[in-house]
Scaffold this motif. Structure first.
Motif, PDB file in Angstrom:
ATOM      1  N   GLY A 108       5.220   1.342   1.631  1.00 13.29           N
ATOM      2  CA  GLY A 108       6.287   1.092   0.886  1.00 13.29           C
ATOM      3  C   GLY A 108       6.195   0.076  -0.479  1.00 13.29           C
ATOM      4  N   ALA A 109       7.481  -0.291  -0.607  1.00 14.17           N
ATOM      5  CA  ALA A 109       7.459  -1.629  -1.552  1.00 14.17           C
ATOM      6  C   ALA A 109       6.796  -2.720  -1.224  1.00 14.17           C
ATOM      7  CB  ALA A 109       8.636  -1.706  -2.161  1.00 14.17           C
ATOM      8  N   ALA A 110       6.618  -3.083  -0.091  1.00 16.17           N
ATOM      9  CA  ALA A 110       5.932  -4.243   0.368  1.00 16.17           C
ATOM     10  C   ALA A 110       4.502  -4.320   0.442  1.00 16.17           C
ATOM     11  CB  ALA A 110       6.349  -4.318   1.903  1.00 16.17           C
ATOM     12  N   HIS A 111       3.714  -3.007   0.000  1.00 17.43           N
ATOM     13  CA  HIS A 111       2.488  -2.738  -0.059  1.00 17.43           C
ATOM     14  C   HIS A 111       2.185  -2.526  -1.649  1.00 17.43           C
ATOM     15  CE1 HIS A 111       3.554  -0.954   3.777  1.00 17.43           C
ATOM     16  NE2 HIS A 111       2.598  -1.708   4.262  1.00 17.43           N
ATOM     17  N   GLU A 112       3.070  -2.969  -2.486  1.00 16.84           N
ATOM     18  CA  GLU A 112       2.873  -2.626  -3.932  1.00 16.84           C
ATOM     19  C   GLU A 112       1.690  -3.577  -4.551  1.00 16.84           C
ATOM     20  OE1 GLU A 112       5.894  -1.800  -7.465  1.00 16.84           O
ATOM     21  OE2 GLU A 112       6.103  -3.860  -6.936  1.00 16.84           O
ATOM     22  N   GLY A 113       1.010  -3.233  -5.107  1.00 16.06           N
ATOM     23  CA  GLY A 113       0.023  -3.927  -6.134  1.00 16.06           C
ATOM     24  C   GLY A 113       0.525  -4.195  -7.596  1.00 16.06           C
ATOM     25  N   PRO A 114      -0.402  -2.956  -8.338  1.00  8.65           N
ATOM     26  CA  PRO A 114       0.292  -2.729  -9.775  1.00  8.65           C
ATOM     27  C   PRO A 114       1.590  -1.889  -9.564  1.00  8.65           C
ATOM     28  CG  PRO A 114      -2.037  -1.653  -9.221  1.00  8.65           C
ATOM     29  CD  PRO A 114      -1.548  -2.297  -7.803  1.00  8.65           C
ATOM     30  N   PRO A 115       2.416  -1.979 -10.721  1.00  9.88           N
ATOM     31  CA  PRO A 115       3.957  -1.616 -10.576  1.00  9.88           C
ATOM     32  C   PRO A 115       3.759  -0.014 -10.027  1.00  9.88           C
ATOM     33  CG  PRO A 115       3.662  -2.795 -12.591  1.00  9.88           C
ATOM     34  CD  PRO A 115       2.138  -2.882 -11.897  1.00  9.88           C
ATOM     35  N   GLY A 116       4.445   0.472  -9.233  1.00  8.45           N
ATOM     36  CA  GLY A 116       4.649   1.556  -8.447  1.00  8.45           C
ATOM     37  C   GLY A 116       3.422   2.245  -7.863  1.00  8.45           C
ATOM     38  N   ARG A 117       2.672   1.259  -7.724  1.00 11.68           N
ATOM     39  CA  ARG A 117       1.194   1.818  -6.815  1.00 11.68           C
ATOM     40  C   ARG A 117       0.946   0.885  -5.763  1.00 11.68           C
ATOM     41  NH1 ARG A 117       2.394   5.297  -9.463  1.00 11.68           N
ATOM     42  NH2 ARG A 117       1.553   6.592 -10.901  1.00 11.68           N
ATOM     43  N   VAL A 118       0.396   1.504  -4.906  1.00 12.42           N
ATOM     44  CA  VAL A 118      -0.242   0.403  -3.814  1.00 12.42           C
ATOM     45  C   VAL A 118      -1.217  -0.368  -4.198  1.00 12.42           C
ATOM     46  CG1 VAL A 118      -1.047   0.649  -1.278  1.00 12.42           C
ATOM     47  CG2 VAL A 118       0.377   2.478  -2.067  1.00 12.42           C
ATOM     48  N   HIS A 119      -1.316  -1.535  -3.348  1.00  8.23           N
ATOM     49  CA  HIS A 119      -2.136  -2.652  -3.622  1.00  8.23           C
ATOM     50  C   HIS A 119      -3.605  -1.835  -3.196  1.00  8.23           C
ATOM     51  CE1 HIS A 119      -4.597  -6.149  -3.210  1.00  8.23           C
ATOM     52  NE2 HIS A 119      -3.937  -6.844  -3.938  1.00  8.23           N
ATOM     53  N   GLY A 120      -4.715  -2.175  -4.025  1.00 10.07           N
ATOM     54  CA  GLY A 120      -6.020  -1.610  -3.372  1.00 10.07           C
ATOM     55  C   GLY A 120      -6.511  -2.069  -2.045  1.00 10.07           C
ATOM     56  N   GLY A 121      -6.223  -3.314  -1.629  1.00 14.00           N
ATOM     57  CA  GLY A 121      -6.651  -3.801  -0.232  1.00 14.00           C
ATOM     58  C   GLY A 121      -5.955  -3.063   0.849  1.00 14.00           C
ATOM     59  N   TRP A 122      -4.879  -2.509   0.515  1.00 14.73           N
ATOM     60  CA  TRP A 122      -4.152  -1.713   1.651  1.00 14.73           C
ATOM     61  C   TRP A 122      -4.731  -0.442   1.662  1.00 14.73           C
ATOM     62  CZ3 TRP A 122      -1.384  -2.426   5.734  1.00 14.73           C
ATOM     63  CH2 TRP A 122      -0.458  -3.727   5.872  1.00 14.73           C
ATOM     64  N   VAL A 123      -5.038   0.222   0.433  1.00 16.14           N
ATOM     65  CA  VAL A 123      -5.938   1.505   0.360  1.00 16.14           C
ATOM     66  C   VAL A 123      -7.244   1.408   1.280  1.00 16.14           C
ATOM     67  CG1 VAL A 123      -7.012   3.046  -1.095  1.00 16.14           C
ATOM     68  CG2 VAL A 123      -4.666   2.325  -1.641  1.00 16.14           C
ATOM     69  N   ALA A 124      -7.934   0.217   0.860  1.00 16.06           N
ATOM     70  CA  ALA A 124      -9.048  -0.031   1.385  1.00 16.06           C
ATOM     71  C   ALA A 124      -8.898  -0.081   2.997  1.00 16.06           C
ATOM     72  CB  ALA A 124      -9.907  -1.330   0.996  1.00 16.06           C
ATOM     73  N   TYR A 157       3.547   4.446  -4.060  1.00 17.31           N
ATOM     74  CA  TYR A 157       4.059   4.309  -2.737  1.00 17.31           C
ATOM     75  C   TYR A 157       5.335   5.100  -2.505  1.00 17.31           C
ATOM     76  CZ  TYR A 157       6.987   0.590  -5.150  1.00 17.31           C
ATOM     77  OH  TYR A 157       7.966   0.082  -5.838  1.00 17.31           O
ATOM     78  N   ALA A 158       5.812   4.911  -1.321  1.00 11.48           N
ATOM     79  CA  ALA A 158       7.186   5.696  -0.996  1.00 11.48           C
ATOM     80  C   ALA A 158       6.884   7.348  -1.261  1.00 11.48           C
ATOM     81  CB  ALA A 158       8.246   5.310  -1.986  1.00 11.48           C
ATOM     82  N   VAL A 159       5.618   7.720  -1.016  1.00 10.29           N
ATOM     83  CA  VAL A 159       5.318   9.062  -1.042  1.00 10.29           C
ATOM     84  C   VAL A 159       4.416   9.473  -0.010  1.00 10.29           C
ATOM     85  CG1 VAL A 159       3.822  10.570  -2.366  1.00 10.29           C
ATOM     86  CG2 VAL A 159       5.344   9.040  -3.697  1.00 10.29           C
ATOM     87  N   PRO A 160       4.555  10.713   0.867  1.00 10.05           N
ATOM     88  CA  PRO A 160       3.689  10.684   1.933  1.00 10.05           C
ATOM     89  C   PRO A 160       2.320  10.734   1.501  1.00 10.05           C
ATOM     90  CG  PRO A 160       5.661  12.089   1.754  1.00 10.05           C
ATOM     91  CD  PRO A 160       5.625  11.591   0.543  1.00 10.05           C
ATOM     92  N   LEU A 161       1.226  10.237   2.276  1.00 11.27           N
ATOM     93  CA  LEU A 161      -0.037  10.117   1.936  1.00 11.27           C
ATOM     94  C   LEU A 161      -0.854  10.626   3.320  1.00 11.27           C
ATOM     95  CD1 LEU A 161      -0.218   6.685   0.624  1.00 11.27           C
ATOM     96  CD2 LEU A 161      -0.217   8.639  -0.669  1.00 11.27           C
ATOM     97  N   THR A 162      -1.877  11.328   2.926  1.00 15.75           N
ATOM     98  CA  THR A 162      -2.817  11.895   3.896  1.00 15.75           C
ATOM     99  C   THR A 162      -4.144  11.161   3.882  1.00 15.75           C
ATOM    100  OG1 THR A 162      -1.660  13.817   4.016  1.00 15.75           O
ATOM    101  CG2 THR A 162      -3.774  13.617   5.131  1.00 15.75           C
ATOM    102  N   ALA A 163      -4.542  10.505   4.946  1.00 14.53           N
ATOM    103  CA  ALA A 163      -5.932   9.952   5.121  1.00 14.53           C
ATOM    104  C   ALA A 163      -6.934  10.680   6.072  1.00 14.53           C
ATOM    105  CB  ALA A 163      -5.585   8.463   5.587  1.00 14.53           C
ATOM    106  N   GLU A 164      -7.989  10.992   5.682  1.00 14.97           N
ATOM    107  CA  GLU A 164      -8.856  11.626   6.442  1.00 14.97           C
ATOM    108  C   GLU A 164     -10.333  11.209   6.467  1.00 14.97           C
ATOM    109  OE1 GLU A 164      -9.339  15.424   4.239  1.00 14.97           O
ATOM    110  OE2 GLU A 164      -7.120  15.834   4.660  1.00 14.97           O
ATOM    111  N   GLY A 165     -10.936  11.387   7.713  1.00 11.08           N
ATOM    112  CA  GLY A 165     -12.426  10.627   7.750  1.00 11.08           C
ATOM    113  C   GLY A 165     -13.396  11.563   8.693  1.00 11.08           C
ATOM    114  N   ARG A 166     -14.194  10.948   8.497  1.00 17.02           N
ATOM    115  CA  ARG A 166     -15.601  11.968   9.463  1.00 17.02           C
ATOM    116  C   ARG A 166     -16.690  11.218   9.336  1.00 17.02           C
ATOM    117  NH1 ARG A 166     -15.568  17.320   8.087  1.00 17.02           N
ATOM    118  NH2 ARG A 166     -17.499  17.329   9.055  1.00 17.02           N
ATOM    119  N   LEU A 167     -17.251  11.534  10.604  1.00 16.87           N
ATOM    120  CA  LEU A 167     -18.876  11.110  10.841  1.00 16.87           C
ATOM    121  C   LEU A 167     -19.798  11.960  10.447  1.00 16.87           C
ATOM    122  CD1 LEU A 167     -20.768   8.998  11.865  1.00 16.87           C
ATOM    123  CD2 LEU A 167     -20.706  10.255  14.108  1.00 16.87           C
TER     124      LEU A 167
END
Length: 213
Positions: A108-124, A157-167
């Motif tokens: 959400g907005a609490a995770h915003e970095g650049p305007p309208g976008r998620v902060h890169g630290g949260w993405v990481a 942000y405020a958009v459904p996201l999908t995170a995927e991972g694999r070994l």
């Protein structure tokens, strides 16, 4: 209350704890977006009173595990997936299996970095957690030794996201994992990580090896 390798385990997520986490999560979002006409000082006094009441009830270790129906455990207060932790988005697992894990997440907005976008630290942080889940699901729980993130485009942000991972593969104790964070079919960021496998005797493996609704 049961224990797993010395950690407290409860039978399912306590409804009150999940509800409190959800309400504080909503409070954080509301406070970030509060308009200029809001009485912020009055709101702060109310929050202070609730905080004092919670502290008066006593403290407990933050690591609390909930036994999952399909096996494994969920860390209730984990900062990425824990329903009891207001910092957590939280991640909602749609598939957890030995080949791949997948989770839905809404930032959400609490995770915003650049305007309208998620902060890169949260993405990481999201990708790091998903890769850790992936190695654990494959039977090799580990801790991150290195993490490389490629930001292909801004993550909304405020958009459904999908995170995927694999070994991808294992080299002794070294675990090589990859993952992506997507908005719809668009890859916003990708990750590569090396994790170091540790013994499950030392730490609980908070993951189910079956599909999770």
């Amino acid at each position: 209350m049961a224990e797993s390798r010395g950690f407290p385990v409860v039978d399912g997520v306590p409804p009150g704890r999940a509800l409190l986490g959800s309400r504080i999560r909503e409070l954080i979002e509301a406070s970030v977006c509060a308009g200029g006409d809001a009485d912020l000082a009055a709101a702060a006094r109310q929050v202070e009173a609730v905080t004092a009441a919670l502290r008066a009830a006593g403290a407990a270790p933050p690591l609390l595990l909930a036994a999952l129906e399909g096996g494994g455990h969920l860390s209730i207060n984990n900062p990425l997936e824990g329903p009891g932790n207001p910092l957590a988005p939280p991640l909602s697992w749609t598939h957890v299996g030995p080949a791949e894990v997948r989770a839905d997440v809404l930032l959400g907005a609490a995770h915003e970095g650049p305007p309208g976008r998620v902060h890169g630290g949260w993405v990481a942080a999201v990708l790091d957690h998903v890769l850790g889940r992936a190695t654990a699901a494959a039977g090799y729980p580990g801790m991150t030794a290195s993490l490389t993130i490629e930001y292909h485009r801004g993550t909304p942000y405020a958009v459904p996201l999908t995170a995927e991972g694999r070994l991808d593969h294992r080299d002794g104790r070294k675990l090589h994992a990859t993952g992506v964070l997507k908005a719809g079919d668009v890859v916003c960021a990708s990750a590569k990580a090396i994790l170091v496998h540790f013994s499950a005797d030392r730490f609980p493996v908070p993951v189910s090896t079956s599909d999770s609704p």
